[in-house]
Design an enzyme around this catalytic site. Structure first.
Site, PDB file in Angstrom:
ATOM      1  N   ASN A 247      31.385 -17.476 -14.381  1.00 32.56           N
ATOM      2  CA  ASN A 247      30.805 -16.525 -15.340  1.00 32.56           C
ATOM      3  C   ASN A 247      29.552 -17.133 -15.960  1.00 32.56           C
ATOM      4  OD1 ASN A 247      31.547 -17.986 -17.883  1.00 32.56           O
ATOM      5  ND2 ASN A 247      33.609 -17.647 -17.075  1.00 32.56           N
TER       6      ASN A 247
ATOM      7  N   ASP B 264      46.909 -19.362 -19.955  1.00 34.09           N
ATOM      8  CA  ASP B 264      46.049 -19.348 -21.143  1.00 34.09           C
ATOM      9  C   ASP B 264      46.129 -20.727 -21.806  1.00 34.09           C
ATOM     10  OD1 ASP B 264      45.008 -19.015 -23.782  1.00 34.09           O
ATOM     11  OD2 ASP B 264      45.205 -16.849 -23.508  1.00 34.09           O
ATOM     12  N   ILE B 265      45.046 -21.486 -21.710  1.00 27.06           N
ATOM     13  CA  ILE B 265      45.050 -22.872 -22.202  1.00 27.06           C
ATOM     14  C   ILE B 265      45.224 -22.897 -23.717  1.00 27.06           C
ATOM     15  CG2 ILE B 265      43.715 -25.028 -22.304  1.00 27.06           C
ATOM     16  CD1 ILE B 265      42.194 -23.992 -19.779  1.00 27.06           C
TER      17      ILE B 265
ATOM     18  N   PHE C 296      37.988 -19.042 -29.556  1.00 26.95           N
ATOM     19  CA  PHE C 296      36.783 -18.222 -29.531  1.00 26.95           C
ATOM     20  C   PHE C 296      37.145 -16.901 -28.854  1.00 26.95           C
ATOM     21  CE2 PHE C 296      32.572 -20.055 -30.635  1.00 26.95           C
ATOM     22  CZ  PHE C 296      33.045 -21.178 -31.285  1.00 26.95           C
TER      23      PHE C 296
ATOM     24  N   LYS D 292      47.129 -15.212 -29.870  1.00 31.40           N
ATOM     25  CA  LYS D 292      47.075 -16.620 -29.461  1.00 31.40           C
ATOM     26  C   LYS D 292      47.677 -17.545 -30.516  1.00 31.40           C
ATOM     27  CE  LYS D 292      43.616 -15.729 -26.151  1.00 31.40           C
ATOM     28  NZ  LYS D 292      43.131 -16.273 -24.907  1.00 31.40           N
TER      29      LYS D 292
HETATM   30  N1  CTP Z   1      41.233 -19.125 -23.199  1.00 31.69           N
HETATM   31  C1  CTP Z   1      41.929 -20.176 -22.653  1.00 31.69           C
HETATM   32  N2  CTP Z   1      42.517 -20.045 -21.428  1.00 31.69           N
HETATM   33  C2  CTP Z   1      42.417 -18.903 -20.736  1.00 31.69           C
HETATM   34  C3  CTP Z   1      41.707 -17.795 -21.285  1.00 31.69           C
HETATM   35  C4  CTP Z   1      41.117 -17.959 -22.528  1.00 31.69           C
HETATM   36  O1  CTP Z   1      42.014 -21.245 -23.282  1.00 31.69           O
HETATM   37  N3  CTP Z   1      42.999 -18.804 -19.552  1.00 31.69           N
HETATM   38  C5  CTP Z   1      40.670 -19.284 -24.548  1.00 31.69           C
HETATM   39  C6  CTP Z   1      39.158 -19.289 -24.613  1.00 31.69           C
HETATM   40  O2  CTP Z   1      38.652 -20.613 -24.502  1.00 31.69           O
HETATM   41  C7  CTP Z   1      38.906 -18.704 -25.984  1.00 31.69           C
HETATM   42  C8  CTP Z   1      40.051 -17.729 -26.173  1.00 31.69           C
HETATM   43  O3  CTP Z   1      41.069 -18.174 -25.292  1.00 31.69           O
HETATM   44  O4  CTP Z   1      39.028 -19.664 -27.010  1.00 31.69           O
HETATM   45  C9  CTP Z   1      39.727 -16.295 -25.877  1.00 31.69           C
HETATM   46  O5  CTP Z   1      39.109 -16.161 -24.631  1.00 31.69           O
HETATM   47  P1  CTP Z   1      38.557 -14.752 -24.149  1.00 31.69           P
HETATM   48  O6  CTP Z   1      38.046 -14.900 -22.762  1.00 31.69           O
HETATM   49  O7  CTP Z   1      37.672 -14.139 -25.187  1.00 31.69           O
HETATM   50  O8  CTP Z   1      39.861 -13.886 -24.166  1.00 31.69           O
HETATM   51  P2  CTP Z   1      40.997 -13.665 -23.143  1.00 31.69           P
HETATM   52  O9  CTP Z   1      42.210 -14.390 -23.608  1.00 31.69           O
HETATM   53  O10 CTP Z   1      40.542 -13.976 -21.778  1.00 31.69           O
HETATM   54  O11 CTP Z   1      41.273 -12.111 -23.338  1.00 31.69           O
HETATM   55  P3  CTP Z   1      40.418 -10.839 -22.784  1.00 31.69           P
HETATM   56  O12 CTP Z   1      39.852 -11.243 -21.456  1.00 31.69           O
HETATM   57  O13 CTP Z   1      41.416  -9.766 -22.716  1.00 31.69           O
HETATM   58  O14 CTP Z   1      39.366 -10.552 -23.799  1.00 31.69           O
END
Ligand code: CTP
Length: 420
Positions: free
Chosen positions: A219, A317-318, A338, A356
């Site tokens: 991305n 989701d980390i 974030f 989260k």
């Molecule tokens: N994040 C993470 N691990 C993932 C996805 C997201 O640690 N697999 C963390 C990102 O670093 C950020 C937060 O979760 O701090 C939100 O990420 P974002 O991409 O905005 O949200 P998503 O959880 O992916 O939700 P969506 O795509 O539905 O907006």
């Protein structure tokens, strides 16, 4: 009108830049320029030996002020250049600081202007920083090492040295740090240590999910916000580890960097270190899905016009995983998430914070931040939300570090610090 939010890092600081004799004087010209660009005013003071390596005219032109090099300089109405110059300074930085000049400082010598000025400085008000520069044998010599530790005991800040090729043809420790490294160290020196004792873990940048050995899905995240936060946290006194996806940014000084590619690489790197961290800041734009079955070989066109059929698996989701850990749940690990959204920022970010389970979530509009040097942030916690208006990522990172430090101080029960 100056924009306070984006004020240069050393705005309002007056630095006395002292040069002693050494080939590294050529780097001091660029350092002087960097200090001026960072908003400082610079008064150069040179020893006679320094003037053998670089001319006072060069340093005058770059600093915009006549250089001082003699204690008998008649330009000062009271004839006391050593007093006047040291009283005006917010810091004295000796760069390069030769082995001989280190010995002079240790002995409290006062027979030329630069030593005299350092001796005459009010020690409690005007910090002295030295950037050693010498041959590796001179640097390693017990006399130099003894002098350096004495200098630290006498209240000076001894900056590090670089390693590598030396002008004498040898290779080793003792090179003066590069001008941008010295600048970063000086800026960090002036930053209040509001995160002292904290161990901060930051994720930054995109992840890359392989489709085959030559293609993948990623991305537009540049990693700039995460890198700025890592830098600001380090400047604020924290021990910082930065887990970075594929970006080509320079590692902030003093920060430990771990490069990863995929979301699962990032998860492993984070899981290993989250146990000992006290603050976790997840700025990475982690891919939500990865190709379920990446091909070991490059996928070829077969000429039929058929497109490959990709199926996906959801990445772990980390942030949510770390936030559910015992350390986070017990309040020993403060987690910050974030949210990169394209619309309905407040609603989406509020929902994400709850989903989260993080005490603080920072919302931003993805297309307005990816690749940009500035951004605007919306901070959401249990009390509500407020905006950090558009500013440079550097300035926002500092503000965010301030917000995190304030929340940690207010946090109950008292958290374990790295120092304990
Ligand atoms: N994040 C993470 N691990 C993932 C996805 C997201 O640690 N697999 C963390 C990102 O670093 C950020 C937060 O979760 O701090 C939100 O990420 P974002 O991409 O905005 O949200 P998503 O959880 O992916 O939700 P969506 O795509 O539905 O907006």
């Amino acid at each position: 009108m100056t924009n306070q939010a984006n004020a240069p890092d050393l705005a309002g600081k007056h630095i006395v830049l002292g040069l002693s004799g050494g080939i590294a004087c050529y780097k001091s010209a660029e350092l002087c320029r960097g200090l001026i660009k960072a908003g400082a005013t610079v008064q150069v003071v040179m020893t006679e030996a320094a003037a053998q390596f670089i001319t006072p005219v060069t340093m005058q032109a770059l600093s915009g002020r006549p250089v001082y090099s003699s204690q008998w300089d008649g330009r000062e109405p009271n004839g006391m250049a050593h007093i006047n110059l040291s009283r005006e300074a917010d810091a004295i930085l000796i760069a390069p600081c030769s082995a001989d000049f280190i010995a002079r400082l240790v002995q409290g010598r006062a027979d030329e202007l630069l030593s005299l000025m350092c001796l005459a400085r009010p020690v409690d008000r005007v910090p002295l920083l030295v950037a050693p520069a010498m041959n590796r044998e001179m640097y390693a010599h017990p006399a130099t090492q003894r002098n350096l530790s004495q200098l630290v005991q006498d209240g000076a800040t001894v900056l590090g040295v670089g390693t590598g090729f030396q002008a004498c043809g040898e290779t080793g420790d003792g090179r003066m740090l590069e001008p941008d490294e010295l600048l970063e160290d000086l800026i960090a020196f002036f930053t209040p240590k509001i995160l002292s004792g904290e161990r901060v873990l930051v994720t930054a940048g995109p992840t890359y999910e392989a489709i085959d050995p030559v293609r993948g899905i990623t991305n537009l995240s540049s990693g700039k916000m995460g890198f700025a936060i890592a830098r600001a946290a380090r400047e604020a006194g924290a021990e910082v580890t930065l887990v970075a996806g594929p970006v080509s940014l320079v590692t902030p000084r003093g920060v430990t960097r771990i490069d990863v590619k995929s979301a699962s690489n990032m998860l492993s790197a984070v899981a290993e270190r989250a146990q000992s961290a006290t603050i976790f800041i997840a700025t990475a734009a982690v891919a939500d899905w990865r190709p379920a079955d990446p091909s070991a070989q490059k996928i070829k066109k077969d000429g039929s016009g058929q497109t490959p059929q990709l199926s996906f698996t959801e990445n772990t989701d980390i942030l949510a995983t770390v936030a559910r850990s015992t350390a986070a749940q017990a309040g020993r690990l403060f987690c910050v998430g974030f949210a990169a959204e394209s619309h309905d920022l407040l609603e989406n970010a509020q929902a994400k914070r709850l989903r989260k389970q993080v005490p603080l979530l920072v919302g931003n509009i993805g297309p307005d931040t990816f690749g940009h040097d500035d951004n605007a942030l919306l901070l959401i916690d249990a009390q509500g939300s407020f905006e950090l208006p558009r500013a440079s990522k550097r300035s926002l990172a500092r503000k965010l570090v301030g917000e995190i430090a304030a929340r940690i101080q207010a946090h109950v029960p008292p958290r374990q610090k790295a120092a304990s």
